[in-house]
Enzyme design. Structure first.
Site, mmCIF file in Angstrom:
data_model
loop_
_atom_site.group_PDB
_atom_site.id
_atom_site.type_symbol
_atom_site.label_atom_id
_atom_site.label_comp_id
_atom_site.label_asym_id
_atom_site.label_seq_id
_atom_site.Cartn_x
_atom_site.Cartn_y
_atom_site.Cartn_z
ATOM 1 N N LYS A 12 61.552 38.325 27.988
ATOM 2 C CA LYS A 12 62.207 37.191 27.323
ATOM 3 C C LYS A 12 63.699 37.157 27.663
ATOM 4 O O LYS A 12 64.273 36.108 27.939
ATOM 5 C CB LYS A 12 62.059 37.318 25.796
ATOM 6 C CG LYS A 12 60.825 36.665 25.246
ATOM 7 C CD LYS A 12 60.797 36.865 23.756
ATOM 8 C CE LYS A 12 60.340 35.638 23.027
ATOM 9 N NZ LYS A 12 60.442 35.776 21.582
ATOM 10 N N LYS B 265 51.958 18.641 15.384
ATOM 11 C CA LYS B 265 52.649 17.349 15.284
ATOM 12 C C LYS B 265 52.965 16.912 16.708
ATOM 13 O O LYS B 265 52.849 17.720 17.635
ATOM 14 C CB LYS B 265 53.905 17.458 14.408
ATOM 15 C CG LYS B 265 55.016 18.317 14.970
ATOM 16 C CD LYS B 265 56.241 18.239 14.057
ATOM 17 C CE LYS B 265 57.427 18.970 14.652
ATOM 18 N NZ LYS B 265 58.616 18.891 13.829
ATOM 19 N N CYS C 81 55.656 26.862 9.716
ATOM 20 C CA CYS C 81 56.505 27.037 8.530
ATOM 21 C C CYS C 81 55.834 26.655 7.217
ATOM 22 O O CYS C 81 55.701 27.497 6.327
ATOM 23 C CB CYS C 81 57.790 26.237 8.701
ATOM 24 S SG CYS C 81 58.675 26.733 10.179
ATOM 25 N N LYS D 202 65.627 27.653 0.617
ATOM 26 C CA LYS D 202 64.794 27.452 1.814
ATOM 27 C C LYS D 202 63.326 27.268 1.436
ATOM 28 O O LYS D 202 62.658 26.322 1.855
ATOM 29 C CB LYS D 202 64.967 28.653 2.752
ATOM 30 C CG LYS D 202 63.979 28.720 3.887
ATOM 31 C CD LYS D 202 64.194 27.609 4.889
ATOM 32 C CE LYS D 202 63.083 27.602 5.930
ATOM 33 N NZ LYS D 202 63.313 26.708 7.002
ATOM 34 N N ARG E 231 49.991 26.148 16.000
ATOM 35 C CA ARG E 231 49.792 27.054 14.864
ATOM 36 C C ARG E 231 49.461 26.268 13.590
ATOM 37 O O ARG E 231 50.125 25.292 13.268
ATOM 38 C CB ARG E 231 51.049 27.917 14.642
ATOM 39 C CG ARG E 231 51.134 29.045 15.660
ATOM 40 C CD ARG E 231 52.409 29.809 15.525
ATOM 41 N NE ARG E 231 53.557 29.049 15.986
ATOM 42 C CZ ARG E 231 54.812 29.486 15.920
ATOM 43 N NH1 ARG E 231 55.071 30.655 15.386
ATOM 44 N NH2 ARG E 231 55.795 28.758 16.384
ATOM 45 N N PHE F 123 58.611 11.433 4.590
ATOM 46 C CA PHE F 123 57.512 12.351 4.244
ATOM 47 C C PHE F 123 56.487 11.728 3.304
ATOM 48 O O PHE F 123 55.993 12.363 2.381
ATOM 49 C CB PHE F 123 58.067 13.668 3.654
ATOM 50 C CG PHE F 123 58.306 14.684 4.731
ATOM 51 C CD1 PHE F 123 59.307 14.485 5.665
ATOM 52 C CD2 PHE F 123 57.510 15.815 4.858
ATOM 53 C CE1 PHE F 123 59.512 15.376 6.690
ATOM 54 C CE2 PHE F 123 57.705 16.721 5.882
ATOM 55 C CZ PHE F 123 58.713 16.493 6.807
ATOM 56 N N LEU F 124 56.194 10.458 3.551
ATOM 57 C CA LEU F 124 55.164 9.789 2.753
ATOM 58 C C LEU F 124 53.978 9.403 3.629
ATOM 59 O O LEU F 124 53.178 8.553 3.251
ATOM 60 C CB LEU F 124 55.742 8.544 2.068
ATOM 61 C CG LEU F 124 56.799 8.773 0.979
ATOM 62 C CD1 LEU F 124 57.258 7.450 0.380
ATOM 63 C CD2 LEU F 124 56.262 9.675 -0.132
ATOM 64 N N ASP G 241 66.813 41.098 21.999
ATOM 65 C CA ASP G 241 65.365 41.189 21.785
ATOM 66 C C ASP G 241 64.857 42.451 22.452
ATOM 67 O O ASP G 241 65.447 42.925 23.427
ATOM 68 C CB ASP G 241 64.661 39.966 22.397
ATOM 69 C CG ASP G 241 63.348 39.651 21.683
ATOM 70 O OD1 ASP G 241 63.270 38.605 21.016
ATOM 71 O OD2 ASP G 241 62.418 40.467 21.785
HETATM 72 C C1 UGA Z 1 59.649 22.096 8.852
HETATM 73 C C2 UGA Z 1 60.786 21.449 8.029
HETATM 74 O O1 UGA Z 1 60.715 20.018 8.151
HETATM 75 C C3 UGA Z 1 62.156 21.947 8.504
HETATM 76 O O2 UGA Z 1 63.169 21.398 7.664
HETATM 77 C C4 UGA Z 1 62.193 23.486 8.406
HETATM 78 O O3 UGA Z 1 63.428 24.009 8.879
HETATM 79 C C5 UGA Z 1 61.071 24.057 9.269
HETATM 80 O O4 UGA Z 1 59.794 23.535 8.781
HETATM 81 C C6 UGA Z 1 61.142 25.565 9.158
HETATM 82 O O5 UGA Z 1 60.959 26.098 8.064
HETATM 83 O O6 UGA Z 1 61.517 26.208 10.154
HETATM 84 P P1 UGA Z 1 58.501 21.625 11.214
HETATM 85 O O7 UGA Z 1 57.530 22.714 10.849
HETATM 86 O O8 UGA Z 1 59.101 21.588 12.573
HETATM 87 O O9 UGA Z 1 59.758 21.645 10.188
HETATM 88 O O10 UGA Z 1 57.671 20.288 11.015
HETATM 89 P P2 UGA Z 1 57.774 18.893 10.236
HETATM 90 O O11 UGA Z 1 58.281 17.867 11.158
HETATM 91 O O12 UGA Z 1 58.454 19.051 8.936
HETATM 92 O O13 UGA Z 1 56.203 18.615 9.988
HETATM 93 C C7 UGA Z 1 55.384 19.561 9.312
HETATM 94 C C8 UGA Z 1 53.966 19.038 9.156
HETATM 95 O O14 UGA Z 1 53.909 18.029 8.164
HETATM 96 C C9 UGA Z 1 53.339 18.420 10.408
HETATM 97 O O15 UGA Z 1 52.014 18.885 10.553
HETATM 98 C C10 UGA Z 1 53.359 16.925 10.127
HETATM 99 O O16 UGA Z 1 52.290 16.240 10.776
HETATM 100 C C11 UGA Z 1 53.160 16.898 8.623
HETATM 101 N N1 UGA Z 1 53.698 15.683 7.956
HETATM 102 C C12 UGA Z 1 55.017 15.407 7.961
HETATM 103 C C13 UGA Z 1 52.804 14.820 7.308
HETATM 104 O O17 UGA Z 1 51.572 15.045 7.283
HETATM 105 N N2 UGA Z 1 53.306 13.716 6.689
HETATM 106 C C14 UGA Z 1 54.618 13.424 6.663
HETATM 107 O O18 UGA Z 1 55.012 12.400 6.071
HETATM 108 C C15 UGA Z 1 55.505 14.289 7.327
#
Ligand code: UGA
Length: 434
Positions: A35, A325, A265, A209, A332, A254-255, A30
């Site tokens: 860091k 979450k 992301c 991806k 973010r 994811f429902l 980096d």
């Molecule tokens: C997400 C993907 O799940 C990973 O597979 C991926 O590698 C990552 O992005 C990335 O691209 O680096 P992440 O951003 O850590 O991971 O978060 P998630 O756990 O997937 O949740 C994303 C958002 O969706 C959160 O705000 C969560 O509250 C929301 N969510 C999730 C819902 O509103 N409902 C659901 O049923 C599930």
């Protein structure tokens, strides 16, 4: 294998630490000295469960080290992973400036190297970036012949909060390669993992991806739209989701309906894919709708509060949850940002709490914070749950009601037991429960 990793953010550190744990010689690179100093003293620059332990293990057994000497360490390795950030610009387009500067560094480093070298893009990049941006830039800067260079794309599927577990127990590994040098290197590196390994072109890996993240984001927006209908039709969407999830083609994951998706992301990736499609003159109506529904959800939360309070101006509103979450300090693209901003604009006196995210949130909005959920809700006219932290799920509802001035409780994540909240005497409202 000798591995160099450019970028010590979330993806780079997890990649470096887990590859070191597989007995590779890893150097994490980096430009930011602080860091690298943190890393070399065994402290993780980011919060991720299990990461610090793995970094310390790597440092101790000398499989891992951090450095700011970028070109020299690239030259001394067999394979370089590009793990730099790919933010969105104001129009949602992917900003490839870090990718370009990383590939320029690699090109310069290879000028004085003989033999073969493999470069793998791990950052999330729009289709064709590896082949049309990274590869030509490295060839130009290095003066190398194409046959000595391995080029591949190997996306990351880690979730924040369970990144180490996800990296060490992958569902699948996508091996995108443009040549046999890269294919062989990636197959050797990932040989210890016994999951399905999908071999494809770099552009396919890039779209896998984006398509995966966009599909998951679309799934959330879809259930949110159904839940919004349930709100007015006297239906409990949780039961609908259960019924849908029993179909193995849909799956029960994811429902969860609610205030929408956030994080570093999903919003960025959906926007970047939509912008890339537009640049290639392809319609992306689904992606557009996914983002639009996600923008509506926080507004529905504010509307629910407004309908119950009559007028927002002058009301004390407690926001419980600022992180995008639970179990992270990452705020973010958090939906709380939209809710807090709108409530403040409408003249509410907002007091917020989050177990981990308050310091980061304060950098975005100067909102009043309380050190505990109890203090945040003291004399509040309304409380709104925006993140389903365990702490909030276990709130004692009787004493919460006693502490508050009013009885309006909006649950943006269906974190509480609706029946219990009603019985206690709350005017309880959540998304997806009509
Ligand atoms: C997400 C993907 O799940 C990973 O597979 C991926 O590698 C990552 O992005 C990335 O691209 O680096 P992440 O951003 O850590 O991971 O978060 P998630 O756990 O997937 O949740 C994303 C958002 O969706 C959160 O705000 C969560 O509250 C929301 N969510 C999730 C819902 O509103 N409902 C659901 O049923 C599930």
């Amino acid at each position: 294998m000798k591995v160099s990793v450019i970028g010590t953010g979330y993806v780079g550190l997890v990649t470096g630490a887990t590859l070191a744990d597989l007995d590779n010689q890893v150097v994490c690179l980096d430009i930011l000295e602080e860091k690298i100093n943190m890393l070399n003293s065994g402290n993780s620059p980011i919060y991720e469960p299990g990461l610090e332990e793995l970094l310390r293990k790597g440092l101790k057994n000398k499989n891992l080290v951090g450095s700011t000497e970028i070109e020299q360490n690239i030259r001394n390795s067999d394979i370089t992973f590009i793990c730099v950030g790919t933010p969105s610009d104001n129009n949602g387009n992917i900003d490839l400036s870090y990718i370009k500067s990383a590939s320029s560094s690699i090109g310069r480093a290879l000028r004085d190297k003989n033999g073969k070298h493999t470069v793998i893009v791990k950052s999330t990049v729009v289709p064709l970036t590896t082949e049309d941006v990274v590869l030509p830039n490295i060839l130009k800067k290095s003066g190398w012949k194409r046959e000595n260079l391995g080029i591949g794309m190997n996306p990351e599927f880690l979730r924040e909060g369970s990144a180490i577990h996800d990296a060490q127990n992958p569902d699948r590994i996508v091996i995108g390669f443009a040549d046999d040098v890269a294919r062989k290197a990636l197959k050797e590196l990932y040989n210890p993992y016994k999951c399905k390994k999908l071999e494809c072109s770099p552009r396919t890996a890039e779209l896998i991806k984006y398509a995966s993240n966009s599909f998951l984001a679309t799934k959330i927006s879809f259930v949110n739209e159904m839940a919004n209908m349930s709100n007015v039709w006297g239906i409990d969407f949780q039961e609908v989701a259960e019924g849908m999830g029993l179909d193995s083609r849909i799956s029960a994951e994811f429902l969860r309906a609610g205030a929408g998706f956030g994080g570093s992301c999903f919003p960025k990736d959906v926007k970047a894919l939509a912008a890339a499609a537009k640049n290639s003159e392809v319609e992306s109506l689904m992606l557009k709708a996914t983002l639009e529904v996600n923008d509506i959800q926080p507004k529905i939360i504010v509307k629910m509060a407004e309908e119950r309070l009559g007028v927002i101006k002058g009301k004390k509103i407690a926001i419980l949850g600022l992180a995008f979450k639970p179990d992270t300090d990452d705020v973010r693209e958090s939906r709380s940002e939209i809710v807090v901003r709108e409530l403040m604009e409408k003249g509410a006196s907002v007091v917020a709490h989050d177990p981990e995210g308050m310091a980061n949130f304060k950098k975005i909005i100067d909102v009043k914070m309380a050190p505990t959920p109890e203090l945040a809700t003291e004399k509040a006219d309304c409380a709104i749950i925006m993140t389903e932290w365990g702490l909030y799920k276990n709130l004692d509802l009787e004493s919460l009601l006693e502490r508050m001035n009013g009885n309006v409780l909006i649950d943006g994540r269906r974190a509480l037991n609706a029946k219990k909240a009603d019985e206690v005497g709350f005017d309880y409202k959540t998304i997806g429960l009509g």
